[in-house]
Design a protein around this motif. Structure first.
Motif, PDB file in Angstrom:
ATOM      1  N   ALA A  97      68.187  85.591  53.762  1.00  0.00           N
ATOM      2  CA  ALA A  97      68.675  84.487  52.935  1.00  0.00           C
ATOM      3  C   ALA A  97      70.192  84.414  52.990  1.00  0.00           C
ATOM      4  N   GLU A  98      70.716  83.233  52.768  1.00  0.00           N
ATOM      5  CA  GLU A  98      72.138  83.059  52.504  1.00  0.00           C
ATOM      6  C   GLU A  98      72.330  83.177  51.001  1.00  0.00           C
ATOM      7  N   LEU A  99      73.238  84.040  50.590  1.00  0.00           N
ATOM      8  CA  LEU A  99      73.526  84.228  49.166  1.00  0.00           C
ATOM      9  C   LEU A  99      74.660  83.275  48.807  1.00  0.00           C
ATOM     10  N   VAL A 100      74.302  82.197  48.128  1.00  0.00           N
ATOM     11  CA  VAL A 100      75.238  81.089  47.898  1.00  0.00           C
ATOM     12  C   VAL A 100      76.003  81.286  46.592  1.00  0.00           C
ATOM     13  N   GLY A 101      77.314  81.096  46.644  1.00  0.00           N
ATOM     14  CA  GLY A 101      78.118  81.127  45.419  1.00  0.00           C
ATOM     15  C   GLY A 101      78.116  82.454  44.711  1.00  0.00           C
ATOM     16  N   PHE A 102      78.137  83.551  45.461  1.00  0.00           N
ATOM     17  CA  PHE A 102      78.055  84.873  44.834  1.00  0.00           C
ATOM     18  C   PHE A 102      79.216  85.136  43.880  1.00  0.00           C
ATOM     19  N   ASP A 103      80.383  84.545  44.158  1.00  0.00           N
ATOM     20  CA  ASP A 103      81.533  84.775  43.288  1.00  0.00           C
ATOM     21  C   ASP A 103      81.406  84.052  41.950  1.00  0.00           C
ATOM     22  N   GLN A 104      80.370  83.239  41.786  1.00  0.00           N
ATOM     23  CA  GLN A 104      80.109  82.564  40.513  1.00  0.00           C
ATOM     24  C   GLN A 104      78.856  83.126  39.835  1.00  0.00           C
ATOM     25  N   ARG A 105      78.555  84.387  40.111  1.00  0.00           N
ATOM     26  CA  ARG A 105      77.312  84.976  39.591  1.00  0.00           C
ATOM     27  C   ARG A 105      77.332  85.209  38.086  1.00  0.00           C
ATOM     28  N   LEU A 106      78.509  85.173  37.478  1.00  0.00           N
ATOM     29  CA  LEU A 106      78.614  85.286  36.022  1.00  0.00           C
ATOM     30  C   LEU A 106      78.936  83.916  35.434  1.00  0.00           C
ATOM     31  N   LYS A 107      78.076  83.460  34.557  1.00  0.00           N
ATOM     32  CA  LYS A 107      78.311  82.168  33.904  1.00  0.00           C
ATOM     33  C   LYS A 107      79.537  82.286  33.009  1.00  0.00           C
ATOM     34  N   SER A 108      80.366  81.266  32.982  1.00  0.00           N
ATOM     35  CA  SER A 108      81.609  81.333  32.217  1.00  0.00           C
ATOM     36  C   SER A 108      81.317  81.358  30.714  1.00  0.00           C
ATOM     37  N   PRO A 109      82.192  81.998  29.937  1.00  0.00           N
ATOM     38  CA  PRO A 109      82.008  82.015  28.489  1.00  0.00           C
ATOM     39  C   PRO A 109      81.916  80.612  27.885  1.00  0.00           C
ATOM     40  N   ASP A 110      82.759  79.683  28.351  1.00  0.00           N
ATOM     41  CA  ASP A 110      82.711  78.326  27.796  1.00  0.00           C
ATOM     42  C   ASP A 110      81.377  77.659  28.087  1.00  0.00           C
ATOM     43  N   SER A 111      80.826  77.881  29.267  1.00  0.00           N
ATOM     44  CA  SER A 111      79.533  77.296  29.602  1.00  0.00           C
ATOM     45  C   SER A 111      78.431  77.850  28.708  1.00  0.00           C
ATOM     46  N   LEU A 112      78.470  79.152  28.467  1.00  0.00           N
ATOM     47  CA  LEU A 112      77.479  79.766  27.578  1.00  0.00           C
ATOM     48  C   LEU A 112      77.645  79.247  26.148  1.00  0.00           C
ATOM     49  N   LYS A 113      78.876  79.070  25.726  1.00  0.00           N
ATOM     50  CA  LYS A 113      79.117  78.582  24.365  1.00  0.00           C
ATOM     51  C   LYS A 113      78.659  77.139  24.214  1.00  0.00           C
ATOM     52  N   ARG A 114      78.867  76.336  25.250  1.00  0.00           N
ATOM     53  CA  ARG A 114      78.363  74.960  25.199  1.00  0.00           C
ATOM     54  C   ARG A 114      76.849  74.946  25.061  1.00  0.00           C
ATOM     55  N   TRP A 119      72.193  73.902  21.652  1.00  0.00           N
ATOM     56  CA  TRP A 119      70.881  74.259  21.112  1.00  0.00           C
ATOM     57  C   TRP A 119      70.910  74.291  19.590  1.00  0.00           C
ATOM     58  N   MET A 120      71.960  74.843  19.015  1.00  0.00           N
ATOM     59  CA  MET A 120      72.045  74.936  17.563  1.00  0.00           C
ATOM     60  C   MET A 120      72.195  73.559  16.927  1.00  0.00           C
ATOM     61  N   LEU A 121      72.882  72.658  17.627  1.00  0.00           N
ATOM     62  CA  LEU A 121      73.026  71.299  17.118  1.00  0.00           C
ATOM     63  C   LEU A 121      71.693  70.548  17.177  1.00  0.00           C
ATOM     64  N   GLU A 122      70.955  70.744  18.268  1.00  0.00           N
ATOM     65  CA  GLU A 122      69.679  70.050  18.450  1.00  0.00           C
ATOM     66  C   GLU A 122      68.559  70.641  17.597  1.00  0.00           C
ATOM     67  N   SER A 123      68.710  71.904  17.203  1.00  0.00           N
ATOM     68  CA  SER A 123      67.682  72.570  16.386  1.00  0.00           C
ATOM     69  C   SER A 123      68.334  73.150  15.136  1.00  0.00           C
ATOM     70  N   PRO A 124      68.571  72.324  14.124  1.00  0.00           N
ATOM     71  CA  PRO A 124      69.215  72.805  12.893  1.00  0.00           C
ATOM     72  C   PRO A 124      68.467  74.008  12.314  1.00  0.00           C
ATOM     73  N   GLY A 125      69.229  75.003  11.929  1.00  0.00           N
ATOM     74  CA  GLY A 125      68.628  76.216  11.391  1.00  0.00           C
ATOM     75  C   GLY A 125      68.476  77.317  12.415  1.00  0.00           C
ATOM     76  N   GLN A 126      68.588  76.981  13.695  1.00  0.00           N
ATOM     77  CA  GLN A 126      68.487  78.016  14.735  1.00  0.00           C
ATOM     78  C   GLN A 126      69.758  78.850  14.729  1.00  0.00           C
ATOM     79  N   THR A 127      69.621  80.169  14.714  1.00  0.00           N
ATOM     80  CA  THR A 127      70.770  81.057  14.637  1.00  0.00           C
ATOM     81  C   THR A 127      71.369  81.293  16.019  1.00  0.00           C
ATOM     82  N   VAL A 128      72.590  81.816  16.032  1.00  0.00           N
ATOM     83  CA  VAL A 128      73.227  82.140  17.302  1.00  0.00           C
ATOM     84  C   VAL A 128      72.457  83.255  18.010  1.00  0.00           C
TER      85      VAL A 128
END
Length: 278
Positions: A97-114, A119-128
Motif C-alpha cells: 500500500a501507499e501510506l498517504v498523508g502520514f505526517d497528518q496522522r494526528l488530528k489537530s486539536p482544533d479539529s477535535l474541538k470542533r 456534537w454537544m451543540l446537536e445533542s443538548p445534555g451530552q457531556t464532553v
C-alpha cells in the motif's frame, strides 16, 4: 471454504514476514509525504485558550473545563500514536500500500474541538466525556492501492492489524452505496493503550474525490449552514464521488473476524516494535 483457508494462510505468512522485517529493520514505507516514523506534525500543538480558558470558533465553544479535557485527550492520543504507527507502516509495506498523508496522522486539536463542540451543540445534555468516547480518528491513517489490487490489499492489511491484536470496532464499507462517499473507513482499538485509531482504505481516485469534497463537507457541517445550502453541498459531493470507479470485489469486503488463539507459530511472533526515538 477454500477461500477462507487461503486467506488464513496469506495472513499467517504475512504476519511471519512482518515479524522478520521488524527483527531485521523495517525499510522505508512508500508514503505520499515523507515523514520520520516517530515525528509528530507541528499542527498537533493545542491552540492557546481564550481569555476565559475556553475555546471559541465559528459559533462553537467549549468551557475552560471542557477545553482542558480535550487537551488531555489530545496528549494521550499523541503518546499512543508512537506504538500504533509502526504496525500500520508494516501492514502498508507488506500489503504493497501507499501510506498517504502520514505526517497528518494526528488530528489537530482544533479539529477535535470542533467535532466535540458540534456534537454537544446537536445533542443538548451530552457531556464532553461522552463526546470524547465517540472519537475514533484522533490518530488516523490512509492506505491506498490501485483499483486492480485494492481488494487483496485491504484483506491483507486488515488481517495483519487484527492478527497483531488490534480489535476492529467499526467497518464502514460505502463502495456499494449509490451516492456519496466511497471508500472503507475502519476503526481499531490498540491492544496496549486502548487508543482508538482510524484506517481509511482508498484508491487514488477515491482519495482524490475525498480531498476535492473536503471543503464542501466542512461547510455542510457548520451549525449555521442553511438547509438549502446543505442539500446543494451534498449534491456536489455526490456528483464527484459518482465518477469514482468501484474496484473489483470492493463492495463485498468485510472486517476480519475476531481470531481465537491459534497454534500457528506466526501468531506468537512479536508485533512490530515502536521505532526508537532519537
Amino acid at each position: 471454504m477454500n477461500t477462507h483457508r487461503t486467506a488464513h494462510r496469506l495472513v499467517s505468512r504475512a504476519a511471519t514476514a512482518a515479524a522478520l522485517a521488524t527483527a531485521l529493520g523495517l525499510g522505508a514505507v512508500h508514503t505520499a509525504t515523507a515523514s520520520a516514523p516517530s515525528a509528530a506534525p507541528l499542527s498537533v500543538r493545542p491552540a492557546a485558550p481564550g481569555p476565559d480558558g475556553g475555546w471559541h470558533q465559528n459559533g462553537l465553544h467549549l468551557t475552560a473545563a471542557e477545553n482542558k479535557k480535550v487537551n488531555g485527550f489530545v496528549a494521550r492520543a499523541r503518546r499512543a500514536e508512537r506504538a500504533i504507527s509502526p504496525g500500520v507502516r508494516a501492514a502498508a509495506r507488506i500489503s504493497h500500500a501507499e501510506l498517504v498523508g502520514f505526517d497528518q496522522r494526528l488530528k489537530s486539536p482544533d479539529s477535535l474541538k470542533r467535532k466535540v463542540a458540534t456534537w454537544m451543540l446537536e445533542s443538548p445534555g451530552q457531556t464532553v466525556d461522552a463526546s470524547l468516547r465517540k472519537i475514533n480518528d484522533a490518530v488516523r491513517f490512509t492506505l491506498q492501492w490501485p483499483a486492480g489490487t485494492y481488494s487483496q490489499g485491504v484483506r491483507t492489511a486488515a488481517g495483519l492489524l487484527s492478527a497483531w491484536g488490534n480489535d476492529s470496532t467499526r467497518w464502514a464499507n460505502t463502495w456499494n452505496r449509490p451516492t456519496g462517499y466511497k471508500a472503507i473507513n475502519s476503526a481499531w482499538r490498540a491492544p496496549r493503550s486502548g487508543q482508538l485509531f482510524e484506517v481509511q482504505f482508498h484508491t487514488p481516485e477515491s482519495k482524490a474525490a475525498q480531498l476535492e469534497t473536503h471543503k464542501l463537507y466542512e461547510e455542510q457541517r457548520l451549525p449555521g449552514t442553511p438547509p438549502e445550502r446543505v442539500r446543494e453541498l451534498q449534491e456536489q459531493q455526490d456528483a464527484i464521488f459518482a465518477a469514482v470507479p468501484v474496484p473489483p470485489g470492493a463492495e463485498r469486503l468485510t472486517a476480519p473476524a475476531r481470531r481465537l488463539p491459534s497454534p500457528d507459530p506466526a501468531r506468537r511472533l512479536p508485533a512490530p516494535a515502536p521505532a526508537p526515538v532519537g
